[in-house]
Scaffold this active site. Structure first.
Site, PDB file in Angstrom:
ATOM      1  N   ASP A  93       0.815  -1.220   0.000  1.00  0.00           N
ATOM      2  CA  ASP A  93       0.000   0.000   0.000  1.00  0.00           C
ATOM      3  C   ASP A  93       0.844   1.263   0.000  1.00  0.00           C
ATOM      4  O   ASP A  93       2.031   1.250   0.347  1.00  0.00           O
ATOM      5  CB  ASP A  93      -0.953   0.014   1.195  1.00  0.00           C
ATOM      6  N   GLU A 135       0.215  -1.362   5.510  1.00  0.00           N
ATOM      7  CA  GLU A 135       1.259  -0.909   6.436  1.00  0.00           C
ATOM      8  C   GLU A 135       1.061   0.546   6.831  1.00  0.00           C
ATOM      9  O   GLU A 135       1.294   0.934   7.979  1.00  0.00           O
ATOM     10  CB  GLU A 135       2.638  -1.095   5.790  1.00  0.00           C
TER      11      GLU A 135
END
Length: 412
Positions: A83, A178
């Site tokens: 991400d 994350e």
């Protein structure tokens, strides 16, 4: 295709996939773009020649580079996250390649007058002569962490095509979410099967990090009473002003813009609302565990003070710990830091050991039984339109991955 060309090709392709996570989502991963990206990486890991390539229902991608030595070498891992940050838009990223950069200001977007300048970003001239990749001034770049992810892919490809470089079994993992602190939430440490790992999630050349913040998030809901402003005396309670009052209790100097090094802070990440209701989201950070607990207690005490003043329903607090300082779990296996340090020195890279003023998946994974320091990737100015990455530094990061693998085999 040489390392530099492969880095550019992969990276510019990867950043065009929108993989921003979403704090408000309760799915895993929180956005469909991460699933799309994970599926692509599964195919590309197989094409490179890795084995045991999997992607589970939660979007975690894992793969194995088998050992090419008979020595009993510890299994090491390399991780990056799928991400990108939520701070600025990551949709329709248009990476701009600047070869042989001259060290001067770059106009990212003439129409919007977005200019990357040495005055605002003093480190910029140090990249003179490098190939750097920037945004077009309308999005973030996504070097955090697609630079690290790209470097792992290229390093694995390099090791497969250079079997004379001996190494033990290497595990690779790409994790979702994350950026919103959920990266390791569903990470299967046992299935990963490494003794320890490295996240490729750092910044400029030489970064080697094994201390992180202790981190918490605090969501505050302020409830007001709305009435006509003409007849509001002794009736109206303005929720937005309650939020302002709360913020006023916090020390002004304990904010990101006034702190550095080992100093902690409170950070107002967002504030939305009106007279009836306002919501504020803070992050709380400190390297020292006692100071961290004291900061959280301060927030609770401010809330209590305001509740006594305005009523219990006026302020509602939801606070949760996000991760802890990984140093405590890294120290007993300090050799993993030493090997990374030696690998950098052997490549004429001066290690820059400093605390992470943030967190990585490694912060949580270290407490889950997988000690995981962090290594540089080459990016600068993460999470915004001025983000850029040096391809020359990315190449150095690939070399560090390869050298770490080689040294573990050599020292076994």
């Amino acid at each position: 295709m040489n390392l530099k060309q492969e880095l550019i090709e992969r990276f510019t392709r990867y950043v065009k996939i929108d993989t921003q996570s979403n704090e408000e989502s309760h799915t895993v991963p929180t956005t469909p773009g991460q699933i799309e990206f994970g599926k692509l990486l599964v195919e590309e890991l197989k094409e490179i020649g890795l084995t045991e390539v999997t992607m589970d229902d939660n979007g975690y991608v894992m793969a194995t580079l088998p050992a090419n030595t008979d020595k009993d070498v510890p299994v090491i891992g390399f991780l990056a996250h799928l991400d990108t940050a939520t701070d600025f838009t990551g949709k329709n990223v248009k990476p701009q390649i600047h070869e042989n950069f001259d060290g001067n200001a770059i106009t990212l977007n003439e129409e919007l007058n977005v200019v990357l300048t040495p005055e605002q970003f003093p480190e910029l001239p140090s990249y003179k002569g490098h190939t750097i990749i920037t945004t077009d001034g309308t999005t973030l770049l996504g070097a955090d962490d697609k630079a690290g992810l790209t470097e792992i892919m290229v390093a694995m490809n390099h090791l497969i095509h250079n079997p004379q470089i001996k190494h033990g079994k290497i595990r690779v993992a790409f994790t979702p979410d994350e950026e919103i602190g959920r990266g390791p939430a569903h990470f299967d440490v046992e299935a990963f099967g490494a003794s320890f790992a490295y996240t490729m999630d750092g910044g400029p050349l030489g970064g080697l990090e094994y201390e992180s913040f202790n981190a918490a998030g605090a969501k505050l809901t302020f409830n007001g009473t709305n009435t006509h402003p003409g007849t509001a005396k002794n009736k109206m309670r303005n929720a937005t002003k309650l939020a302002m009052e709360f913020n006023g209790y916090l020390p002004v100097e304990d904010a990101p813009e006034y702190t550095e090094g080992y100093e902690g802070f409170y950070h107002l990440l967002s504030l939305n609302g009106d007279v009836e209701q306002s919501k504020a989201y803070y992050i709380i950070r400190d390297f020292d565990r006692e100071n961290f607990e004291a900061r959280k207690n301060n927030v609770k005490n401010i809330v209590k003070t305001m509740q006594e003043k305005y009523g219990e329903d006026a302020v509602v607090l939801e606070m949760n710990d996000q991760y802890y300082n990984m140093l405590e779990k890294i120290e007993p296996v300090r050799e993993i830091v030493d090997i990374a340090y030696e690998a950098m020195k052997s490549l004429d890279i001066e290690p820059n050991i400093h605390p992470i003023r943030g967190g990585t998946d490694g912060s949580q994974l270290s407490y889950m039984g997988l000690p995981t320091p962090n290594i540089f990737t080459g990016g600068e100015n993460y999470h915004g339109k001025f983000e850029y990455v040096s391809v020359d530094t990315m190449e150095k990061a690939v070399q560090v991955i390869v050298e770490i693998a080689r040294r573990f085999e050599e020292q076994a």
